[in-house]
Scaffold this motif. Structure first.
Motif, PDB file in Angstrom:
ATOM      1  N   GLU A  44      -7.420   0.341 -11.592  1.00 25.95           N
ATOM      2  CA  GLU A  44      -6.305  -0.532 -10.830  1.00 25.95           C
ATOM      3  C   GLU A  44      -5.040   0.253 -10.385  1.00 25.95           C
ATOM      4  O   GLU A  44      -4.443  -0.193  -9.384  1.00 25.95           O
ATOM      5  N   GLN A  45      -4.541   1.133 -11.094  1.00 22.45           N
ATOM      6  CA  GLN A  45      -3.374   1.941 -10.874  1.00 22.45           C
ATOM      7  C   GLN A  45      -3.695   2.709  -9.549  1.00 22.45           C
ATOM      8  O   GLN A  45      -2.844   3.006  -8.768  1.00 22.45           O
ATOM      9  N   THR A  46      -4.986   3.163  -9.322  1.00 24.87           N
ATOM     10  CA  THR A  46      -5.358   4.121  -8.322  1.00 24.87           C
ATOM     11  C   THR A  46      -5.256   3.170  -7.148  1.00 24.87           C
ATOM     12  O   THR A  46      -4.693   3.709  -5.898  1.00 24.87           O
ATOM     13  N   VAL A  47      -5.762   1.810  -6.934  1.00 23.19           N
ATOM     14  CA  VAL A  47      -5.821   1.144  -5.801  1.00 23.19           C
ATOM     15  C   VAL A  47      -4.241   0.700  -5.598  1.00 23.19           C
ATOM     16  O   VAL A  47      -3.865   0.646  -4.203  1.00 23.19           O
ATOM     17  N   LEU A  48      -3.449   0.430  -6.522  1.00 19.35           N
ATOM     18  CA  LEU A  48      -2.315  -0.061  -6.387  1.00 19.35           C
ATOM     19  C   LEU A  48      -1.206   1.187  -5.849  1.00 19.35           C
ATOM     20  O   LEU A  48      -0.500   0.967  -4.737  1.00 19.35           O
ATOM     21  N   GLY A  49      -1.299   2.270  -6.332  1.00 18.31           N
ATOM     22  CA  GLY A  49      -0.851   3.605  -5.931  1.00 18.31           C
ATOM     23  C   GLY A  49      -1.066   3.928  -4.433  1.00 18.31           C
ATOM     24  O   GLY A  49       0.057   4.281  -3.922  1.00 18.31           O
ATOM     25  N   ALA A  50      -2.280   3.897  -4.324  1.00 16.11           N
ATOM     26  CA  ALA A  50      -2.778   4.244  -3.031  1.00 16.11           C
ATOM     27  C   ALA A  50      -2.038   3.504  -1.917  1.00 16.11           C
ATOM     28  O   ALA A  50      -1.715   3.710  -0.711  1.00 16.11           O
ATOM     29  N   ALA A  51      -2.100   1.955  -2.316  1.00 11.93           N
ATOM     30  CA  ALA A  51      -1.548   1.025  -1.338  1.00 11.93           C
ATOM     31  C   ALA A  51      -0.329   1.186  -1.200  1.00 11.93           C
ATOM     32  O   ALA A  51       0.808   0.997  -0.018  1.00 11.93           O
ATOM     33  N   LYS A  52       0.578   1.564  -2.164  1.00 10.86           N
ATOM     34  CA  LYS A  52       2.100   1.873  -2.220  1.00 10.86           C
ATOM     35  C   LYS A  52       2.370   2.751  -1.229  1.00 10.86           C
ATOM     36  O   LYS A  52       3.465   2.866  -0.598  1.00 10.86           O
ATOM     37  N   LEU A  53       1.484   3.986  -1.264  1.00 15.51           N
ATOM     38  CA  LEU A  53       1.846   5.138  -0.596  1.00 15.51           C
ATOM     39  C   LEU A  53       1.459   4.946   0.683  1.00 15.51           C
ATOM     40  O   LEU A  53       2.308   5.375   1.650  1.00 15.51           O
ATOM     41  N   VAL A  54       0.685   4.008   1.229  1.00 14.24           N
ATOM     42  CA  VAL A  54       0.426   3.821   2.582  1.00 14.24           C
ATOM     43  C   VAL A  54       1.701   3.122   3.217  1.00 14.24           C
ATOM     44  O   VAL A  54       2.083   3.297   4.304  1.00 14.24           O
ATOM     45  N   ARG A  55       2.232   2.160   2.307  1.00 11.51           N
ATOM     46  CA  ARG A  55       3.360   1.420   2.670  1.00 11.51           C
ATOM     47  C   ARG A  55       4.460   2.281   2.754  1.00 11.51           C
ATOM     48  O   ARG A  55       5.427   2.388   3.796  1.00 11.51           O
ATOM     49  N   GLU A  56       4.755   3.239   1.746  1.00 11.45           N
ATOM     50  CA  GLU A  56       6.091   3.672   1.736  1.00 11.45           C
ATOM     51  C   GLU A  56       6.250   4.926   2.623  1.00 11.45           C
ATOM     52  O   GLU A  56       7.237   5.204   3.235  1.00 11.45           O
ATOM     53  N   THR A  57       5.183   5.793   2.722  1.00 14.03           N
ATOM     54  CA  THR A  57       5.012   6.783   3.919  1.00 14.03           C
ATOM     55  C   THR A  57       4.860   6.359   5.105  1.00 14.03           C
ATOM     56  O   THR A  57       5.247   7.199   6.149  1.00 14.03           O
ATOM     57  N   MET A  58       4.189   5.294   5.396  1.00 11.68           N
ATOM     58  CA  MET A  58       3.849   4.786   6.838  1.00 11.68           C
ATOM     59  C   MET A  58       2.937   5.601   7.725  1.00 11.68           C
ATOM     60  O   MET A  58       3.053   5.803   8.906  1.00 11.68           O
ATOM     61  N   LEU A  59       2.353   6.471   6.910  1.00 13.55           N
ATOM     62  CA  LEU A  59       1.215   7.504   7.179  1.00 13.55           C
ATOM     63  C   LEU A  59       0.090   6.771   7.558  1.00 13.55           C
ATOM     64  O   LEU A  59      -0.335   5.852   6.933  1.00 13.55           O
ATOM     65  N   HIS A  60      -0.776   7.257   8.705  1.00  9.22           N
ATOM     66  CA  HIS A  60      -1.957   6.493   8.839  1.00  9.22           C
ATOM     67  C   HIS A  60      -3.035   6.986   7.520  1.00  9.22           C
ATOM     68  O   HIS A  60      -3.031   7.844   6.833  1.00  9.22           O
ATOM     69  N   PRO A  61      -3.855   5.848   7.010  1.00  8.28           N
ATOM     70  CA  PRO A  61      -4.558   6.287   5.734  1.00  8.28           C
ATOM     71  C   PRO A  61      -5.369   7.421   6.136  1.00  8.28           C
ATOM     72  O   PRO A  61      -5.752   8.140   4.874  1.00  8.28           O
ATOM     73  N   ALA A  62      -5.775   7.765   7.202  1.00  7.23           N
ATOM     74  CA  ALA A  62      -6.904   9.028   7.171  1.00  7.23           C
ATOM     75  C   ALA A  62      -5.840  10.254   7.014  1.00  7.23           C
ATOM     76  O   ALA A  62      -6.485  11.416   6.443  1.00  7.23           O
ATOM     77  N   ILE A  63      -4.669  10.465   7.473  1.00 10.77           N
ATOM     78  CA  ILE A  63      -3.945  11.354   6.896  1.00 10.77           C
ATOM     79  C   ILE A  63      -3.752  11.522   5.510  1.00 10.77           C
ATOM     80  O   ILE A  63      -3.655  12.718   5.020  1.00 10.77           O
ATOM     81  N   LEU A  64      -3.526  10.418   4.798  1.00 10.48           N
ATOM     82  CA  LEU A  64      -3.189  10.439   3.485  1.00 10.48           C
ATOM     83  C   LEU A  64      -4.547  10.783   2.839  1.00 10.48           C
ATOM     84  O   LEU A  64      -4.593  11.655   1.831  1.00 10.48           O
ATOM     85  N   LYS A  65      -5.608  10.310   3.226  1.00 10.46           N
ATOM     86  CA  LYS A  65      -6.928  10.877   2.729  1.00 10.46           C
ATOM     87  C   LYS A  65      -7.069  12.339   2.822  1.00 10.46           C
ATOM     88  O   LYS A  65      -7.618  12.950   1.793  1.00 10.46           O
ATOM     89  N   ASP A  66      -6.679  12.745   3.952  1.00  9.39           N
ATOM     90  CA  ASP A  66      -7.090  14.324   4.089  1.00  9.39           C
ATOM     91  C   ASP A  66      -6.147  14.998   2.987  1.00  9.39           C
ATOM     92  O   ASP A  66      -6.452  16.233   2.783  1.00  9.39           O
ATOM     93  N   GLN A  67      -5.022  14.409   2.925  1.00  5.30           N
ATOM     94  CA  GLN A  67      -3.973  14.943   1.548  1.00  5.30           C
ATOM     95  C   GLN A  67      -4.817  15.251   0.266  1.00  5.30           C
ATOM     96  O   GLN A  67      -4.397  16.226  -0.445  1.00  5.30           O
ATOM     97  N   VAL A  68      -5.803  14.451   0.137  1.00  2.96           N
ATOM     98  CA  VAL A  68      -6.288  14.542  -1.171  1.00  2.96           C
ATOM     99  C   VAL A  68      -7.547  15.503  -1.265  1.00  2.96           C
ATOM    100  O   VAL A  68      -8.004  15.885  -2.241  1.00  2.96           O
ATOM    101  N   ILE A  69      -7.898  15.746   0.025  1.00  2.00           N
ATOM    102  CA  ILE A  69      -9.265  16.746   0.117  1.00  2.00           C
ATOM    103  C   ILE A  69      -8.922  18.145   0.231  1.00  2.00           C
ATOM    104  O   ILE A  69      -8.243  18.400   0.727  1.00  2.00           O
TER     105      ILE A  69
END
Ligand SMILES: NC(=O)c1ccc[n+]([C@@H]2O[C@H](COP(=O)([O-])OP(=O)(O)OC[C@H]3O[C@@H](n4cnc5c(N)ncnc54)[C@H](OP(=O)(O)O)[C@@H]3O)[C@@H](O)[C@H]2O)c1
Length: 290
Positions: free
Chosen positions: A217-242
């Protein structure tokens, strides 16, 4: 009604009726009170059963009646229709004679177009159609709103204030409501499936159900919050985890093989078409072209 009366400050003194205070209606009442959008004395709600009326009146310290939609509508400046779509025509017929052109009508009923509401009430007045989603219960809803041609900017502001009390709000053209329903209206169900599957994956790999649930639950909540707060495209955020050659890319390869993204796109496409078909059938039933 002069525009001045519609600003946010004056809204607290406006009387609001929520007809059909079920899951969504009651959540809105909670948000409206908590956000200071209206005082308890200016809120009235209706439900079907006396038990539910008593329970809500005790919970929110507002007047709640079983039935009496007409009286509630008559006594209000703003009427929120939160009954099920199948009940809406009956409730509209009940309140029709009590409606005035200086009131605001907001319908939450999925698939029911503004044209159908106008047909039943037989008058031209400000009508909004809103599609909230179930996280309004925890004030994290996503609500899209469409309006008819007579709504003013000041009235839009009032409606925005109401739904902002329970999450985020976007204004759209009414023909986009089908896509909204498919994306954010039904969306929580898709995400619950994702959370359920993440939990199952953790349990399969030996984590306790409790820890797996908290982490998912926290992973989904945190990932969504990061999309909102950074305003980065989710693909960029995804690449940051890889990490090259790492764990995440091996999982992503699996998800791509099974078509996760394509599946979600198709789900939204199918749900949009289903919503369009529902509206066509409703319009057919009530004898008007969709
Ligand atoms: N749930 C969602 O995720 C969602 C999302 C977007 C939009 N919506 C829309 O929101 C609306 C409400 O959905 P919901 O899930 O909140 O439904 P719900 O929980 O079933 O609430 C409907 C409420 O209407 C009351 N009611 C039934 N007949 C009535 C009548 N004649 N007069 C006054 N009240 C009456 C019921 O009273 P009792 O409790 O006494 O039976 C109940 O409290 C629907 O139009 C739906 O399309 C829902």
């Amino acid at each position: 009604m002069i525009a001045q009366r519609y600003n946010g400050r004056m809204l607290t003194s406006r009387r609001i009726a929520v007809l059909g205070a079920g899951n969504i209606g009651a959540a809105l009442i909670g948000g409206i009170l908590k956000g200071g959008v209206a005082e308890p004395g200016n809120l009235i709600a209706t439900v079907r059963t006396a038990e539910r009326a008593e329970e809500l009146a005790a919970r929110y310290s507002i007047t709640v009646t079983a039935g009496s939609n007409r009286e509630a509508a008559q006594a209000s400046d703003l009427v929120i229709l939160a009954v099920k779509p199948s009940t809406l025509p009956r409730v509209l017929e009940e309140i029709r004679e009590a409606l005035r052109e200086d009131q605001i009508l907001i319908s939450l009923a999925a698939a029911v177009p503004i044209a159908l509401i106008e047909k039943v009430i037989e008058r031209r007045m400000p009508v909004f159609r809103a599609m909230p989603n179930i996280p309004v219960v925890v004030e994290e809803g996503a609500t899209a709103v469409a309006s008819n041609g007579v709504c003013t900017a000041a009235q839009r502001q009032i409606v925005e204030n109401i739904f902002r009390a329970v999450g985020v709000v976007a204004f759209v053209e009414e023909d986009m409501m089908h896509a909204v329903t498919a994306l954010s209206g039904s969306g929580p169900a898709y995400i619950y499936m994702v959370i359920e599957a993440l939990i199952a994956g953790g349990v399969k790999m030996g984590l306790s159900r409790e820890i797996s649930t908290r982490l998912a639950e926290q992973t989904v909540l945190g990932a969504a919050k990061l999309v909102r707060e950074t305003m980065l495209h989710p693909a960029i955020l995804k690449d940051q985890v890889i990490t090259p050659g790492g764990v995440t890319i091996s999982a992503i390869h699996e998800l791509e093989k099974h078509g996760l993204r394509s599946m979600l796109i198709s789900a939204i496409e199918t749900a949009t078409h289903h919503s369009q078909a529902l509206t066509r059938s409703l319009m057919g039933k009530f004898g008007k072209e969709g």
